[in-house]
Motif scaffolding. Structure first.
Motif, PDB file in Angstrom:
ATOM      1  N   TYR A   1       0.046   9.518 -16.695  1.00  0.00           N
ATOM      2  CA  TYR A   1       0.499  10.893 -16.916  1.00  0.00           C
ATOM      3  C   TYR A   1       1.934  10.808 -17.408  1.00  0.00           C
ATOM      4  CZ  TYR A   1       1.744  15.767 -16.362  1.00  0.00           C
ATOM      5  OH  TYR A   1       2.173  17.059 -16.609  1.00  0.00           O
TER       6      TYR A   1
ATOM      7  N   ILE B   1      -0.787   6.988 -12.744  1.00  0.00           N
ATOM      8  CA  ILE B   1      -0.961   7.902 -11.618  1.00  0.00           C
ATOM      9  C   ILE B   1      -1.284   7.077 -10.370  1.00  0.00           C
ATOM     10  CG2 ILE B   1      -1.842   9.648 -13.233  1.00  0.00           C
ATOM     11  CD1 ILE B   1      -4.624   9.225 -11.936  1.00  0.00           C
TER      12      ILE B   1
ATOM     13  N   VAL C   1      -2.014  13.498 -20.183  1.00  0.00           N
ATOM     14  CA  VAL C   1      -2.817  12.451 -19.560  1.00  0.00           C
ATOM     15  C   VAL C   1      -3.405  11.557 -20.647  1.00  0.00           C
ATOM     16  CG1 VAL C   1      -4.923  11.985 -18.255  1.00  0.00           C
ATOM     17  CG2 VAL C   1      -3.374  13.796 -17.502  1.00  0.00           C
TER      18      VAL C   1
ATOM     19  N   SER D   1      -3.613  17.086 -12.003  1.00  0.00           N
ATOM     20  CA  SER D   1      -2.158  16.951 -12.147  1.00  0.00           C
ATOM     21  C   SER D   1      -1.432  18.232 -11.750  1.00  0.00           C
ATOM     22  CB  SER D   1      -1.817  16.599 -13.606  1.00  0.00           C
ATOM     23  OG  SER D   1      -2.208  17.656 -14.468  1.00  0.00           O
TER      24      SER D   1
END
Length: 277
Positions: free
Chosen positions: A70, A75, A28, A17
């Motif tokens: 996230y 994601i 996350v 990330s």
């Protein structure tokens, strides 16, 4: 995303990330759904480099769906699909214990083999060396087994451990096997321990026979009533389990005592250790 995922085999992957602007509340989350609709627990571990490592162990065969969010949003690529199958990975096996470091003749030498997480496969054990060694294996019902072997001759042995016909890490193990260290099996004899042979100023030699004991340090202390002799005895290793010990007696009229120590213990089998000169 993931390759070679097996039933009951711990696995992990990384979520990167770092390209996203950091937020104080950004995090996350991961949900893993099994073919039966149940969930598989997972562990998310933040890494020092800003990535996240997610670890889990699948317990069902078939299609697993992995949802990764996230800050509450999926994601790119999520949900991911991973097919879990039954298989084997010998590299995930391990063997450990004193019986893989060294062995003792005529003794049960033990070690443990763990196959948990390696998948499905048969375990094969064999040992080769100077003598035939009886080997037994006990299944501990927890993904491990306890192994014992009894060699009858000293030397180097190869302990082979295979899972699904493949060597596990470290196999074959090179194991040195020696006799049991026992000071009571060591004997000393020869002119240097016989009063009739002892003469002032004339070097004397006697033999220490440790061939029936395992290897250990030898120490010889020779002293008279006046204390230790000025010169330490010279010890020669003959390479066959025997040693020649040479010393120079003290002046006439002395009483000499020889202390012969094997592996820190004084040997009981010695002759003529009190010598009158």
């Amino acid at each position: 995303m993931l390759n070679c995922v097996y039933v009951d085999s711990p696995t992990d992957f990384v979520v990167d990330s770092r390209a996203i602007a950091k937020k104080d509340d950004g995090k996350v989350t991961c949900t893993i759904t099994n073919p039966s609709g149940t969930k598989t627990e997972n562990l998310i571990t933040p890494q020092a480099d800003g990535t996240y490592r997610i670890s889990y162990t699948p317990f069902e065969e078939g299609r697993h769906t992995i949802d990764i969010l996230y800050d509450g949003l999926p994601i790119p690529g999520s949900p991911f699909v991973v097919n879990v199958r039954r298989g084997c990975d010998p590299k995930k096996c391990r063997a450990f214990g004193p019986g893989l470091q060294k062995g003792i003749v005529e003794k049960a030498n033990a070690f443990t083999v763990e196959t948990k997480g390696a998948g499905t496969g048969g375990l094969g054990l064999s040992i080769e060396g100077p003598s035939e060694a009886k080997m037994t294996c006990k299944d501990n019902r927890d993904g491990s087994c306890s192994v014992e072997y009894i060699p009858t001759e000293p030397g180097e042995y190869d302990v082979s451990i295979r899972f699904a016909d493949q060597h596990i890490p470290g196999s074959p193990f090179k194991v040195p096997v020696d006799k049991h260290v026992d000071a009571s099996l060591v004997k000393a004899y020869g002119p240097g321990l016989e009063p009739s042979q002892c003469r002032t100023g004339s070097p004397l030699t006697f033999k220490v026979d440790a061939s029936k004991s395992g290897k250990a340090p030898l120490d010889v202390k020779i002293r008279s009533e006046r204390g230790a002799l000025p010169q330490h005895p010279v010890i020669k290793d003959n390479g066959d389990g025997t040693y020649d010990v040479t010393y120079t007696p003290p002046p006439e009229g002395s009483t000499v005592k020889a202390n012969i120590i094997w592996d820190g213990k004084e040997i009981p089998n010695r002759l003529g250790t009190f010598l009158d000169i």
